[in-house]
Design a protein around this motif. Structure first.
Motif, PDB file in Angstrom:
ATOM      1  N   TYR A 166      40.725 -65.034 -37.731  1.00 45.54           N
ATOM      2  CA  TYR A 166      39.536 -64.301 -38.181  1.00 45.54           C
ATOM      3  C   TYR A 166      38.686 -65.213 -39.070  1.00 45.54           C
ATOM      4  CZ  TYR A 166      42.350 -60.443 -36.457  1.00 45.54           C
ATOM      5  OH  TYR A 166      43.112 -59.622 -35.658  1.00 45.54           O
ATOM      6  N   SER A 168      35.628 -65.208 -40.119  1.00 45.65           N
ATOM      7  CA  SER A 168      34.809 -64.613 -41.180  1.00 45.65           C
ATOM      8  C   SER A 168      35.658 -64.292 -42.408  1.00 45.65           C
ATOM      9  CB  SER A 168      34.121 -63.341 -40.676  1.00 45.65           C
ATOM     10  OG  SER A 168      35.079 -62.346 -40.336  1.00 45.65           O
ATOM     11  N   PHE A 169      36.904 -63.912 -42.184  1.00 46.88           N
ATOM     12  CA  PHE A 169      37.827 -63.635 -43.292  1.00 46.88           C
ATOM     13  C   PHE A 169      38.063 -64.907 -44.095  1.00 46.88           C
ATOM     14  CE2 PHE A 169      42.413 -63.452 -44.634  1.00 46.88           C
ATOM     15  CZ  PHE A 169      42.250 -62.513 -45.636  1.00 46.88           C
ATOM     16  N   ASN A 172      34.936 -65.793 -46.067  1.00 44.57           N
ATOM     17  CA  ASN A 172      34.679 -64.894 -47.195  1.00 44.57           C
ATOM     18  C   ASN A 172      35.601 -65.150 -48.389  1.00 44.57           C
ATOM     19  OD1 ASN A 172      32.536 -63.501 -46.044  1.00 44.57           O
ATOM     20  ND2 ASN A 172      33.859 -61.947 -45.102  1.00 44.57           N
ATOM     21  N   GLY A 456      36.652 -57.713 -41.255  1.00 41.77           N
ATOM     22  CA  GLY A 456      35.557 -58.640 -41.508  1.00 41.77           C
ATOM     23  C   GLY A 456      34.681 -58.240 -42.678  1.00 41.77           C
TER      24      GLY A 456
END
Length: 659
Positions: A166, A168-169, A172, A456
């Motif tokens: 993931y 985007s994880f 972030n 997300g």
């Protein structure tokens, strides 16, 4: 040749400095172990230490000569026992009792010294090398340590998966998955305990007043308590635990100074903290600390208890447990997985929010492995800074970290130190099986981190979801629950409001165990990665229920019977009507609790009957009623006794009449 820091014959050192306290795992080969122990002839025994599901540690004395002859077998194959001394019901049975103890090479091995047994040749106390080990039955590891090992492995595996799958994880939380070389789990415990002069009984009224006035909290220690505390900190430092602080806690009264300048009638509460480690070593360290502290205080004539609630009506012993997760990067740096990219704007990273949400959402089943004894439930009551509600505090504002001592989980953060971000779980106590507790905590946090990764969502979005009001929809959390409060939850909410907002907490061992059946989807979280198997869960619950009813029937009820019988009439017939009225209430309550008739059973008898029938739901309800009635009796009798003018004389007369 052994490492020079471990050598025995160094005449410029004190005898304490000549002892070997621990052997780290680095470079620990059979040859080096032999060489090291040959240089420390005061170490005469070896003990393989396994931890059963009740948290008990095995201890046996194997002569060092036997260990040397079979060292390869000890380190690789383990040794056999019949399993009669370990709590593994349903697994180790009378017709299948073979259990192997297998040494764990990944953690520190420590030396336990008997300071009352001095070796005639070396002039040093005789030592036993304690080797943390796994319990193996039928080719499977079935002990508490092995469950935590599997939880650590599962956490590392899942986090690596979420970071890579993931993107985007990972973005972030400010991490490039390609730069991650390891996942670092950290844990630490704070150990509280009561210390007293042996044989002394607590004066509840004095202790209560002292606690309310905070007369003992963080005050200067004196006499043998001070000496014991200082020596405990020094000893823990020698064992490599890196103690950080020791201080008085809120409970206690001032000791009395005797004619020879020695203090007597000691009754104080102490806390000792040491540095964090990875979870398995942290749990081993806590076990070592309990043993070391108890022995040091005993050497100075003091009795230590780690019971969760040793004295009813005053502060109990907590063991606040801190947990965190970090990653080690290719350049050697460590990055806290919970710290947000912008600490001025966000409390937590998405991973941090996920971990906190997972812990609270699944806590009903996590709590079964934290609080599952009669005495532990005595501690978890409003009014003593003991957590009751499944709720967390993260602080009043991002720029002003705060501590809320009334919640289950608190966020610890320091904007100047990103590595300090972690969660403090306030429900454990010194008798909690820390191995199982940490395993359950990490399993629940990984479940929440998985949600955060797959969703997300940003830190801001997850904070909003976590801070939701009851009735608001959530993709992960339960609709009708609240999970955040910055208020004093015991003062701000009524008991009914607390139960509605945060869920009704279990009040007995049966209610705690039943949560595993009541919330099957949360129990599955514990099983993820084969960490808690159904066989191990069944064994644990069987052990907890067995101890619960045995203790209730054979210890708590007999103690309550003695209490009921001790409430004797103190007034004579000429006393006023108020004394008579109060005594009648007391006597009616005594009869309800204790006295059987041809037509009715007393409350005590009803509990015993339900235990015999294995009607545990009824036992649980009756236990709560008994606890309420006993507290009512104590309060009524105390009120009645205070109004008696000639209490001492009449009490002696009553004793004489009974005899």
């Amino acid at each position: 040749m052994a490492d020079s820091k471990y050598l025995f014959k160094q005449p410029d050192l004190s005898w304490e400095d000549r002892l070997l306290y621990f052997i780290p795992p680095e470079g620990r080969t059979p040859e080096k172990i032999k060489d090291l122990l040959n240089n420390h002839p005061e170490i005469k025994f070896v003990s393989l230490v396994g931890i059963d599901l009740d948290g008990n540690d095995t201890d046996e004395k194997i002569p060092i000569s036997v260990f040397f002859k079979e060292i390869e077998e000890f380190l690789n194959g383990g040794i056999q026992t019949d399993g009669s001394s370990v709590v593994l019901p349903g697994i180790v049975t009378i017709n299948n009792a073979k259990v192997d103890l297998m040494a764990d090479a990944s953690v520190n091995w420590t030396v336990d010294y008997n300071y009352e047994h001095i070796d005639s040749k070396t002039g040093l106390p005789v030592g036993t090398l304690r080797i943390p080990s796994f319990l193996v039955h039928g080719g499977e590891r079935v002990d508490s340590r092995s469950i935590l090992v599997k939880a650590q492995e599962n956490a590392k595996k899942q986090i690596k998966k979420y970071l890579s799958e993931y993107p985007s994880f990972a973005r972030n939380i400010g991490i490039d998955p390609e730069d991650v070389v390891d996942i670092v789990l950290t844990a630490a415990t704070e150990l509280e305990f009561w210390v007293k002069t042996p044989g002394d009984k607590a004066d509840i009224d004095q202790l209560t007043v002292s606690q309310v006035l905070q007369e003992q909290y963080w005050k200067r220690t004196k006499g043998n308590v001070r000496t014991s505390l200082e020596k405990s900190l020094i000893l823990l430092e020698r064992y490599g635990l890196n103690p950080e602080m020791g201080h008085k806690e809120v409970g206690g009264v001032t000791a009395q100074l005797g004619g020879e300048g020695r203090f007597s009638h000691v009754m104080e509460q102490i806390e000792i903290d040491w540095k964090y480690s990875y979870p398995l070593q942290a749990a081993d360290n806590e076990l070592l600390a309990r043993i070391a502290i108890k022995e040091v205080f005993r050497q100075h004539g003091l009795e230590v208890t780690f019971m969760p609630k040793p004295i009813e009506g005053v502060a109990g012993n907590g063991e606040h447990t801190h947990v965190g997760i970090a990653v080690r990067m290719k350049d050697g740096s460590i990055k806290n997985l919970f710290t947000p990219i912008n600490p001025e704007k966000d409390y937590l990273s998405p991973a941090g929010w996920g971990a906190l949400m997972g812990l609270l959402k699944n806590y009903e089943v996590v709590g079964t492995f934290i609080t599952c004894t009669n005495n532990a439930f005595n501690r978890l009551k409003p009014g003593f800074e003991a957590p009751v509600c499944i709720v967390a505090s993260i602080g009043h504002s991002v720029n002003m970290p705060s501590r809320n001592r009334t919640v289950l989980v608190g966020l610890i953060r320091d904007k100047s130190n990103p590595l300090a971000t972690r969660f403090e779980v306030r429900s454990p106590n010194p008798h909690t099986n820390t191995y199982l507790a940490l395993a359950a905590i990490y399993q629940s946090m990984i479940d929440g981190i998985g949600y955060a990764a797959k969703s997300g969502k940003t830190s801001e979005e997850l904070e909003k979801e976590f801070s939701k009001k009851p009735g608001e929809e959530s993709d992960y959390l339960e609709k009708d629950r609240a999970y955040r409060s910055e208020e004093d939850v015991f003062e701000y909410y009524t008991p009914e409001e607390r139960n509605k907002l945060f869920g009704t907490p279990p009040a007995t061992v049966w209610e705690a165990v039943e949560n595993l059946n009541k919330f099957p989807e949360k129990t599955e979280v514990l099983k993820h990665g084969n960490v808690f198997t159904q066989k191990l869960i069944n064994s644990y619950t069987h052990a907890m229920l067995h101890r619960w009813v045995m203790e209730l029937r054979d210890r708590i009820i007999p103690e309550n019977i003695e209490l009921v019988r001790s409430c004797i009439r103190l007034h004579d017939e000429e006393e006023n009507s108020l004394d008579k009225e109060r005594w009648n209430k007391i006597n009616d309550l005594k009869l309800y609790l204790l006295k059987d008739t041809s037509n009715t059973k007393s409350l005590f008898s009803k509990i015993k009957t339900a235990i015999s029938a294995k009607d545990y739901s009824t036992v649980s309800k009756l236990q709560l009623e008994m606890s309420s009635k006993i507290n009512e009796l104590k309060a009524l009798y105390s009120e009645y006794k205070r109004n008696i003018l000639h209490f001492e004389t009449l009490s002696n007369q009553g004793s004489a009449n009974r005899s």
